[in-house]
Design a protein around this motif. Structure first.
Motif, PDB file in Angstrom:
ATOM      1  N   ASN A  41       0.897  -1.146  -0.074  1.00  0.00           N
ATOM      2  CA  ASN A  41      -0.003   0.044   0.210  1.00  0.00           C
ATOM      3  C   ASN A  41       0.955   1.366  -0.146  1.00  0.00           C
ATOM      4  OD1 ASN A  41       1.093   0.225   2.576  1.00  0.00           O
ATOM      5  ND2 ASN A  41      -0.857   0.072   3.521  1.00  0.00           N
ATOM      6  N   GLY A  42       2.071   1.071  -0.135  1.00  0.00           N
ATOM      7  CA  GLY A  42       3.109   2.333  -0.275  1.00  0.00           C
ATOM      8  C   GLY A  42       3.428   2.670   1.313  1.00  0.00           C
ATOM      9  N   ASN A  60      -3.008   1.852  -3.443  1.00  0.00           N
ATOM     10  CA  ASN A  60      -2.856   0.546  -3.999  1.00  0.00           C
ATOM     11  C   ASN A  60      -1.654   0.309  -4.965  1.00  0.00           C
ATOM     12  OD1 ASN A  60      -3.520  -2.168  -4.531  1.00  0.00           O
ATOM     13  ND2 ASN A  60      -5.916  -1.383  -4.687  1.00  0.00           N
ATOM     14  N   VAL A  61      -0.368   0.309  -4.248  1.00  0.00           N
ATOM     15  CA  VAL A  61       0.718   0.735  -5.161  1.00  0.00           C
ATOM     16  C   VAL A  61       0.920  -0.565  -5.852  1.00  0.00           C
ATOM     17  CG1 VAL A  61       3.172   1.226  -4.861  1.00  0.00           C
ATOM     18  CG2 VAL A  61       1.707   2.356  -3.694  1.00  0.00           C
ATOM     19  N   ILE A  90       8.220   6.223  -6.662  1.00  0.00           N
ATOM     20  CA  ILE A  90       8.421   5.567  -5.322  1.00  0.00           C
ATOM     21  C   ILE A  90       9.965   4.832  -5.125  1.00  0.00           C
ATOM     22  CG2 ILE A  90       7.623   3.659  -4.019  1.00  0.00           C
ATOM     23  CD1 ILE A  90       4.789   4.653  -4.357  1.00  0.00           C
ATOM     24  N   SER A 146       3.515   9.389   2.013  1.00  0.00           N
ATOM     25  CA  SER A 146       3.662   7.966   2.555  1.00  0.00           C
ATOM     26  C   SER A 146       4.832   7.574   2.050  1.00  0.00           C
ATOM     27  CB  SER A 146       2.439   6.981   1.795  1.00  0.00           C
ATOM     28  OG  SER A 146       2.519   6.905   0.505  1.00  0.00           O
ATOM     29  N   ALA A 184       7.424   6.406   4.907  1.00  0.00           N
ATOM     30  CA  ALA A 184       7.726   5.049   4.960  1.00  0.00           C
ATOM     31  C   ALA A 184       9.162   5.024   4.733  1.00  0.00           C
ATOM     32  CB  ALA A 184       6.930   4.157   3.873  1.00  0.00           C
TER      33      ALA A 184
END
Lengths: 305, 294, 434
Positions: free
Chosen positions: A55-56, A274-275, B142, C86, C90
């Motif tokens: 979920n990241g 929802n990565v 990311i 996030s 994280a």
């Protein structure tokens, strides 16, 4: 034709045999290092994320195999989004390149005001997707929008249509804005390419009595072939990963009628945390884009021989 | 005008008669009509948006297409201060110059190799470069973030410059490859016959010919870096290192926004790009048409 | 020529090297654990874009009494926070304090990214000071995870001046509403701005009639007690009231899906529309953009004689990163943000309503804001029997919100039935979390 032979073949083995230029690896070195680190590695990492349900945020990323990909197959919104990407691919690419090429041809012979034209046609590029979105939303908007007011003033009911609000017209309306915004990109590249077109050859064709259309078809276009391949590939890829302008104008709405893979995957990754699933969507997008480009480049390579 | 005017007498058919001239005139007139039509289509939305920069929110709400009377000069002043342009502009210039230098240098090299040199793995490298064009930054964000953290460049200028350069390389290599492929082969062959090394062929013969492509690449690279939003937001993070594209942030509220103010901020952001575009295009296009291909 | 090129190339390389060197200069920000009293840097990410100066002023009030603390403040919009927060938290490189929406904030707590504030709540007496109704948004199984600042509620804004001029009454029942819509549109006005095109307003167009047909107690059970479903006849009829009955009675602009929040506001300021269902965050805009007209707020009309209620929510809340090296300082900072000194500034200058008792003595605010403040104070302190409902978007999974945005647009466009939409919502609700 007297035009000099150029190196043929692209991805294929049809290049005429040559000795290996070892120096090429030195040429490639900086690109390969930087690119592998900051693009390829994150891409591979992204693929491995697509095999998790992360979920990241959690510290654990549960491996779920190809579950996300199985889910893709049954995802109705993805099907809708894909359809929109395909429409974009056909209409957006043809429109953007067509308009860009027309504009490039119109200013090729440097008419009076060349600098002005060249600058103005490029303007939308400068604005960026967010601002283009703001502007076109104001053009389309009901009540005091540009089209709406024109429709009121000249009593043309059609113009008062809420183009962005109807599910049937919203995608087309965004496409029109995107073509307006994107033509300058193709214009600049094609214009730069046109600078390299052999003028003598063109003049010779004119003396031989070739019409404008014939000169275009048989002299200009063949010389621009590599540039055309480039802009076509870029346009097709752009139609698969389009995101900014849609997000700025409708965020994929109303009722998913302008949803594309880019907006859908953004929603999944950053709004719904929802990565893993979003990464799977990205993989599909990339696979399609690379597949389409590779096919296109191969076709063009064949034609060039 | 120069080139065309000089070459025209040479190319015009000797049999030019009155009807031919008339047709040419009509054609030219038609072309101008089209050009001006497109000029309007491309310019009007822009001019209108620029006029919004001089209007208050209330003026915009009341008549979005009215003239900015009285002009809200206040917007410009407020936008300059609020958007922290005096602080962000130098940052942006540093980013743009560094990224353009990197992207143009490295893309010329790799584009040339991909277009003109034969070596094992060329096709594979080309295919892999496509990945960078296909994937939007947000999708790689990311992993890139974690990478930047591990390389200790997060929150530094390099955190913007290095990834932005890397991302620019796929498009850059792709573009330069296309331009090098478009150049006549025998010019290079001639140089090789004269005993030039591949490096000299590249630097002295091919590179100057690819200048329109290079100008195009520099323009897009500048544009990309100048307007990059997500990348500096995520990887630079610190306020004192932010570029102008993030200055607009201070105008956009949660559920509301002051459109005149935003327009004023946008104007500050895009004027440098327009200037750079004009400067680069003029220099390089005129350079190339001065007879380099003869 | 060749020599010139050499020079050019060499200078290009030089520029590159110099630039790279320049870029290296700013050192990375390693935060070493420090003893109290020693210099502490607190990194704060917030969303005060429009009220940036006010936030600076309040933060400065904290550092004035804590000279060893430096606050490094970064501002984001909500969308940008959603994209970055996030990942930053994280990866251990995020801020110490983050001002984020409550739903992501609660998710962060479940993922271990932000701290439980229970101990600090005890230390500083937060549970006593804050209205319980203002803390429930950041509770995860009764653990306090954040402190919400923007307490707000949703109702219907009416341009009373124009209504009076047109001889129209503010409707209180559904029947009166449909009649009002008829009269207002005959007089050439848009009765209500429904901005379904923007997506998020749909949350409220659903929530308001929902509290009316279902009732506040049942909504409490559904949201917090896990009793009841989203596909009951009451839910379906709530959808029908707004998306069918009112739409068909001409209450809205021609195509609400073409109307976004900006257009909606313009219609209101320009006098094309008389009313807009929206939250209290519109109040500062009213004062700024349409000061000549008097606006009033009223709850959504009663359906079948059920009680009319405002629905309350919480804009964003302050959370402390679990990776923060200075959680104690961060908690002190949070406590300061809700001190009498700070709340006074939040209320008076930013027109935020923190869920704590506010000293209103001599407060200089517009009447509409005064009304909102009093309503929330009364509801928060449990005085006067004021009961508020819930802005459900803050208490449901994000997928549910996405379905409210896309699905209700489809319902408005007649591409989906209210029953189908209710069933889809229920399905997402059943699949939530576990």
């Amino acid at each position: 034709m007297a035009y000099p032979m150029r190196q043929r073949g692209l991805l294929s083995g049809i290049t005429r045999p040559r000795r290996v230029n070892w120096i090429a690896y030195l040429f490639m070195l900086p690109t390969v290092v930087l690119y592998s680190l900051f693009v390829l590695y994150p891409f591979v990492a992204s693929f491995s994320l697509s095999l998790t349900d992360w979920n990241g945020a959690d510290s654990v990323r549960t491996f779920v195999g190809f579950d996300n990909y199985v889910r893709l197959v049954r995802d109705g919104v993805l099907r809708t989004a894909l359809t929109h990407n395909l429409v974009w691919m056909v209409v957006g690419s043809a429109g953007g390149i067509g308009l860009g090429f027309l504009l490039a041809l119109l200013v090729w012979h440097r008419p009076r005001g060349f600098v002005l034209f060249r600058t103005v046609f490029f303007l939308p590029q400068v604005l960026g997707a967010a601002v283009v979105g703001i502007i076109w939303k104001l053009i389309y908007r009901p009540y005091k929008g540009l089209l709406y007011e024109l429709g009121e003033t000249f009593d043309i009911p059609f113009l008062r249509f809420p183009f962005l609000g109807e599910t049937t017209t919203a995608l087309g309306a965004i496409l029109a804005a995107a073509i307006w915004a994107g033509a300058g990109f193709f214009f600049v590249i094609l214009l730069a390419g046109l600078q390299n077109v052999d003028r003598d050859l063109l003049d010779a064709a004119r003396v031989d009595g070739a019409s404008g259309a014939q000169r275009l078809r048989h002299v200009v276009v063949p010389q621009l072939a590599p540039i055309f391949t480039l802009v076509l590939v870029l346009a097709l890829i752009g139609s698969l990963n389009v995101f900014d302008i849609v997000w700025a104008m409708t965020e994929g709405g109303p009722a998913n009628s302008t949803e594309v893979i880019g907006t859908y995957s953004y929603t999944k990754a950053f709004l719904e945390s929802n990565v893993g699933y979003a990464a799977a969507l990205t993989m599909v997008m990339t696979a399609l884009a690379i597949g389409v480009s590779a096919v296109l480049i191969r076709i063009r390579a064949r034609q060039e021989v | 005008m120069g080139t065309t005017a000089r070459s025209l007498p040479r190319t015009r058919p000797v049999t030019a008669d009155r009807s031919w001239r008339l047709r040419q005139r009509l054609l030219a007139a038609g072309r101008y009509a089209l050009l001006i039509g497109f000029l309007v289509v491309f310019l009007v939305p822009f001019v209108w948006y620029a006029s919004m920069a001089l209007k208050t929110e209330r003026q915009i709400a009341a008549s979005p297409f009215g003239l900015p009377i009285p002009p809200a000069w206040d917007n410009l002043e407020q936008a300059w201060t609020l958007g922290r342009y005096s602080q962000y502009l130098p940052n942006t210039v540093v980013y743009a110059v560094a990224v353009i230098a990197g992207v143009c240098t490295f893309s010329c090299l790799s584009g040339y190799a991909l277009a003109r040199l034969t070596f094992p793995g060329r096709n594979l490298m080309f295919l892999l470069l496509l990945v960078g064009i296909t994937v939007p930054f947000q999708s790689l964000m990311i992993p890139t973030y974690y990478l930047a953290r591990d390389l200790n460049i997060l929150g530094t200028r390099l955190g913007m410059i290095v990834p932005a350069t890397a991302f620019g390389l796929s498009f850059g290599s792709f573009l330069m490859r296309a331009f090098f492929r478009g150049l006549p082969e025998e010019i290079a062959d001639a140089a090789r016959v004269d005993g030039g090394s591949e490096w000299r062929v590249f630097r002295d013969v091919m590179l100057p010919l690819a200048r329109p492509g290079l100008a195009t690449l520099a323009t897009f690279s500048f544009l990309e870096t100048w307007t990059a939003f997500l990348l500096p937001l995520v990887l630079v993070q610190r306020d004192e290192l932010r570029p102008v594209s993030l200055g607009l942030l201070f105008f956009t509220g949660r559920y509301s926004s002051d459109r005149g103010l935003i327009a004023a901020g946008v104007m500050f952001t895009i004027v440098p790009i327009i200037l750079v575009y004009i400067a680069l295009q003029r220099k390089f296009i005129e350079g190339i048409t001065a007879g380099a291909l003869k | 020529m060749v020599r010139l090129r050499h020079v050019r190339f060499a200078s290009a390389v030089l520029v590159l090297v110099v630039l790279a060197g320049m870029a290296m200069l700013p050192a990375s920000y390693a935060l070493a654990r420090q003893e109290s009293g020693e210099p502490v840097t607190l990194r704060v990410w917030d969303q005060f874009t429009e009220n940036s100066d006010i936030a600076d002023q309040i933060y400065a009030g904290f550092t004035a009494t804590h000279p060893n603390v430096t606050i490094e403040r970064e501002t984001f919009t909500l969308e940008q926070l959603r994209t970055t927060a996030s990942t930053a938290l994280a990866s251990g490189t995020g801020p110490d304090v983050i001002y984020h929406d409550v739903t992501p904030g609660r998710e962060f707590y479940r993922s271990g990214l932000v701290l439980s504030l229970d101990e600090y709540a005890e230390e500083y007496g937060w549970r006593e000071r804050f209205y319980p109704a203002g803390l429930r948004w950041t509770l995860v199984d009764d653990t306090l995870t954040g402190l919400g600042l923007e307490y707000e509620f949703v109702g219907v804004f009416y341009n009373k001046t124009r209504m009076d001029e047109a001889g129209l009454q503010i409707p209180e029942t559904l029947e009166q509403t449909l009649e009002y819509c008829r009269q207002a549109s005959e007089a050439g006005f848009i009765p209500y701005v429904a901005a379904t095109g923007a997506g998020w307003p749909n949350y409220f167009y659903f929530t308001m009639p929902l509290h009316n047909t279902v009732g506040v107690q049942q909504m409490t059970d559904l949201l917090f007690g896990g009793q009841g479903t989203w596909d009951s006849p009451e839910v379906v009829s709530a959808i029908e009231v707004f998306y069918r009955q009112m739409r068909d009675a001409g209450c809205f602009p021609e195509n609400p899906n073409a109307v976004d929040f900006d257009i909606g506001r313009d219609l209101l300021w320009a006098g094309d529309a008389l009313a807009m269902p929206i939250g209290t965050w519109l109040i500062p805009d009213v004062a700024q953009f349409d000061p000549e007209h008097e606006y009033v707020m009223s709850p959504f009309p009663a359906i079948d004689g059920n009680p009319r209620v405002y629905t309350a929510g919480m804009g964003s809340a302050f959370f402390i990163s679990s990776q923060s090296a200075h959680p104690d300082v961060a908690a002190e900072f949070l406590d300061y943000l809700f001190s009498d000194e700070a709340t006074r500034i939040w209320v008076e200058q930013a027109q935020y309503i923190p869920p704590v008792p506010v000293d209103t003595e001599g407060l200089d605010v517009p009447p509409l804001f005064q009304f909102a403040l009093e309503t929330l104070t009364a509801a928060g302190s449990g005085e006067g029997g004021t009961e508020l409902g819930y802005n459900i978007d803050l208490l449901v999974p994000q997928e549910f919100n996405t379905m409210m945005e896309d699905g209700f647009q489809a319902v408005m466009a007649d591409e989906k039935t209210p029953e189908q939409q209710a069933a889809d919502l229920q399905q997402i609700w059943e699949n939530r979390d576990q």
